[in-house]
Design an enzyme around this catalytic site. Structure first.
Site, PDB file in Angstrom:
ATOM      1  N   HIS A  21      47.356 -42.808  22.130  1.00  0.00           N
ATOM      2  CA  HIS A  21      47.402 -42.810  23.596  1.00  0.00           C
ATOM      3  C   HIS A  21      46.058 -43.239  24.169  1.00  0.00           C
ATOM      4  O   HIS A  21      44.999 -42.922  23.627  1.00  0.00           O
ATOM      5  CB  HIS A  21      47.755 -41.416  24.119  1.00  0.00           C
ATOM      6  CG  HIS A  21      49.212 -41.090  24.076  1.00  0.00           C
ATOM      7  ND1 HIS A  21      50.159 -41.833  24.747  1.00  0.00           N
ATOM      8  CD2 HIS A  21      49.897 -40.090  23.435  1.00  0.00           C
ATOM      9  CE1 HIS A  21      51.358 -41.315  24.539  1.00  0.00           C
ATOM     10  NE2 HIS A  21      51.233 -40.261  23.735  1.00  0.00           N
ATOM     11  N   CYS A  73      47.277 -47.740  25.960  1.00  0.00           N
ATOM     12  CA  CYS A  73      47.157 -48.076  27.379  1.00  0.00           C
ATOM     13  C   CYS A  73      45.686 -48.249  27.751  1.00  0.00           C
ATOM     14  O   CYS A  73      44.807 -47.618  27.160  1.00  0.00           O
ATOM     15  CB  CYS A  73      47.771 -46.980  28.236  1.00  0.00           C
ATOM     16  SG  CYS A  73      49.547 -46.766  28.021  1.00  0.00           S
TER      17      CYS A  73
END
Length: 226
Positions: free
Chosen positions: A91, A147
């Site tokens: 993440h 991301c």
């Protein structure tokens, strides 16, 4: 020439935000580096960190402290011609920019397995750990599969190639370059007022400043000529 690699994959097992492919990513990257790019298959040269059960309570478990220590190992004692590789699959996030250096007022981050307790690793920290210590003639390749990956290391410029690999400079790129130049002017003024006997911290700042000047000069020339 030495080749070192740090490969990290985090699935965040048991969490509501669990991922499913990051350990596979890490294994594939390792096979790619060892099988096709001459990285030696030993723990002195290639380190793989994952949140697999067998890594718990070891230095290979990707906690924030373990990841930062592994990054410092990656860029330690690098010499001209060395090649170091960092890849991360997991993440990515954003936090508030406490220093006010980012025009968007946010810092891009990567998320260790224990980020909820220990905190994320922001782009300024990544730059300080990975980029600042690097020898000017060593090569660092970074692959972030997460991301907000494009600016996760707070590098001074961004290339946006088209399908054929050609790079075009937009007006926004030019404005960003000028903003970075203004920040370098401020850094130069601060160094100009430093004591004559430079401390180790000041020398580190000077080294970082010179890296910035070099990058800014390389970026400005093609921008203006276009």
């Amino acid at each position: 020439m030495t080749k070192k690699a740090l490969i990290t994959g985090i699935n965040y097992y048991g969490k509501s935000y669990q991922l499913s492919g990051c350990l596979n990513d890490a294994a594939n990257v390792r096979d790619f580096l060892v099988g096709e790019h001459g990285f030696e298959d030993n723990p002195d040269n290639v380190v793989v960190m994952t949140d697999a059960d067998e890594n718990k309570d070891t230095l290979l478990y990707p906690t924030r402290d373990n990841m930062i220590n592994a990054m410092r190992w990656l860029v330690s004692d690098n010499q001209p011609g060395d090649s170091v590789w960092l890849s991360y699959s997991g993440h990515g996030g954003q936090t508030t920019d406490a220093d006010g250096n980012n025009p968007a007022a946010e810092e891009d981050t990567i998320c260790p397995v224990n980020f909820e307790e220990a905190g994320q690793i922001d782009s300024a920290t990544l730059h300080q750990i990975l980029v600042d210590p690097l020898h000017l003639e060593a090569r660092l390749t970074i692959l972030f599969d997460c991301c907000h990956s494009g600016s996760a290391c707070a590098l001074p410029y961004v290339y946006r190639p088209d399908e054929e690999g050609n790079i075009s400079v937009t007006f926004n790129d030019f404005v960003q370059t000028l903003q970075e130049g203004a920040q370098l002017v401020v850094a130069a003024q601060q160094l100009a007022h430093a004591p004559m006997l430079l401390s180790l911290d000041t020398l580190t700042q000077a080294k970082s400043f010179m890296h910035g000047v070099t990058g800014f000069a390389k970026e400005l020339a093609p921008t203006v000529s276009s």
